[in-house]
Write a protein that holds these residues in place. Structure first.
Motif, short mmCIF file in Angstrom:
data_model
loop_
_atom_site.label_atom_id
_atom_site.label_comp_id
_atom_site.label_asym_id
_atom_site.label_seq_id
_atom_site.Cartn_x
_atom_site.Cartn_y
_atom_site.Cartn_z
N LEU A 90 48.88 10.04 1.95
CA LEU A 90 49.49 8.82 2.48
C LEU A 90 48.80 8.33 3.75
CD1 LEU A 90 53.23 9.66 1.83
CD2 LEU A 90 51.90 7.84 0.75
N PHE A 91 48.32 9.24 4.58
CA PHE A 91 47.61 8.82 5.78
C PHE A 91 46.28 8.16 5.43
CE2 PHE A 91 49.81 11.94 8.88
CZ PHE A 91 50.82 11.03 9.09
N LYS A 92 45.70 8.52 4.29
CA LYS A 92 44.45 7.90 3.87
C LYS A 92 44.66 6.53 3.25
CE LYS A 92 41.81 12.07 2.97
NZ LYS A 92 41.20 12.92 1.94
N GLY A 131 52.25 0.90 8.62
CA GLY A 131 53.48 1.27 9.31
C GLY A 131 54.10 2.54 8.79
N LEU A 132 53.30 3.40 8.19
CA LEU A 132 53.81 4.63 7.58
C LEU A 132 54.58 5.48 8.56
CD1 LEU A 132 53.86 6.66 5.19
CD2 LEU A 132 51.69 7.52 6.05
N THR A 133 54.04 5.69 9.75
CA THR A 133 54.69 6.62 10.69
C THR A 133 55.96 6.04 11.29
OG1 THR A 133 53.25 5.84 12.47
CG2 THR A 133 52.54 7.81 11.27
N GLU A 134 56.12 4.72 11.28
CA GLU A 134 57.33 4.13 11.84
C GLU A 134 58.43 3.95 10.80
OE1 GLU A 134 54.33 2.16 12.26
OE2 GLU A 134 53.88 3.36 14.03
N HIS A 146 52.43 18.52 2.82
CA HIS A 146 51.20 18.28 3.58
C HIS A 146 50.15 17.58 2.74
CE1 HIS A 146 52.36 20.00 7.36
NE2 HIS A 146 52.74 21.12 6.80
N GLU A 147 50.07 17.90 1.46
CA GLU A 147 49.13 17.19 0.58
C GLU A 147 49.54 15.73 0.42
OE1 GLU A 147 46.17 18.20 -0.52
OE2 GLU A 147 46.55 20.00 0.66
N MET A 148 50.84 15.49 0.26
CA MET A 148 51.33 14.11 0.16
C MET A 148 51.07 13.36 1.46
SD MET A 148 54.95 14.76 -1.82
CE MET A 148 55.45 13.03 -1.83
N GLY A 184 53.65 -1.20 -4.63
CA GLY A 184 54.06 -2.52 -4.16
C GLY A 184 54.03 -2.70 -2.66
N SER A 185 53.81 -1.64 -1.91
CA SER A 185 53.73 -1.74 -0.45
C SER A 185 52.31 -2.10 -0.03
CB SER A 185 54.10 -0.41 0.21
OG SER A 185 55.40 -0.03 -0.15
N PRO A 186 52.16 -2.98 0.96
CA PRO A 186 50.80 -3.26 1.44
C PRO A 186 50.21 -2.01 2.10
CG PRO A 186 52.43 -4.32 2.85
CD PRO A 186 53.18 -3.70 1.69
N THR A 187 48.99 -1.66 1.71
CA THR A 187 48.36 -0.45 2.21
C THR A 187 47.19 -0.79 3.11
OG1 THR A 187 46.82 -0.28 0.37
CG2 THR A 187 48.98 0.78 0.10
#
Length: 105
Positions: free
Chosen positions: A38-40, A45-48, A32-34, A87-90
């Motif tokens: 990550l949501f911040k 496209g994190l959820t997909e 949950h902390e991670m 390296g991922s676009p955020t």
């Protein structure tokens, strides 16, 4: 995106969260902390994408091997999480581009 896509997405998210709830308490806390982090700042496209389910897979393997969660991630969970999205676009990068700035490196 149609209504069927929304329904399917919710079904997949609920199944994902059921897997998280099945983890031992220490693993759930770290997950949950991670997830919150990550949501911040996480990748677009994190959820997909496969990142969150991949973390659960990794944690389930750790549980099966009888290892503690900090044995898997190390004591610096934030650094571990940053390594996953390196390296991922955020969203932060996208906001910087929108504002005319350059993403911090």
């Amino acid at each position: 995106m149609g209504i069927q896509d929304i329904i399917e997405g919710k079904r997949q998210w609920r199944a994902h969260m059921a897997r998280v709830k099945a983890l031992p308490p220490d693993y759930r806390i770290v997950y949950h902390e991670m997830q919150r982090y990550l949501f911040k700042v996480g990748p677009i496209g994190l959820t997909e994408g496969p990142l969150l389910p991949g973390i659960v897979d990794f944690f389930e393997e750790g549980v099966a091997a009888g290892r503690g969660v900090l044995e898997l991630t190390g004591t610096d969970v934030a650094a571990f999480t940053d390594g996953l999205i390196d390296g991922s676009p955020t969203h932060a990068d996208a906001l910087q581009r929108t504002l005319g700035g350059r993403p911090a490196t």
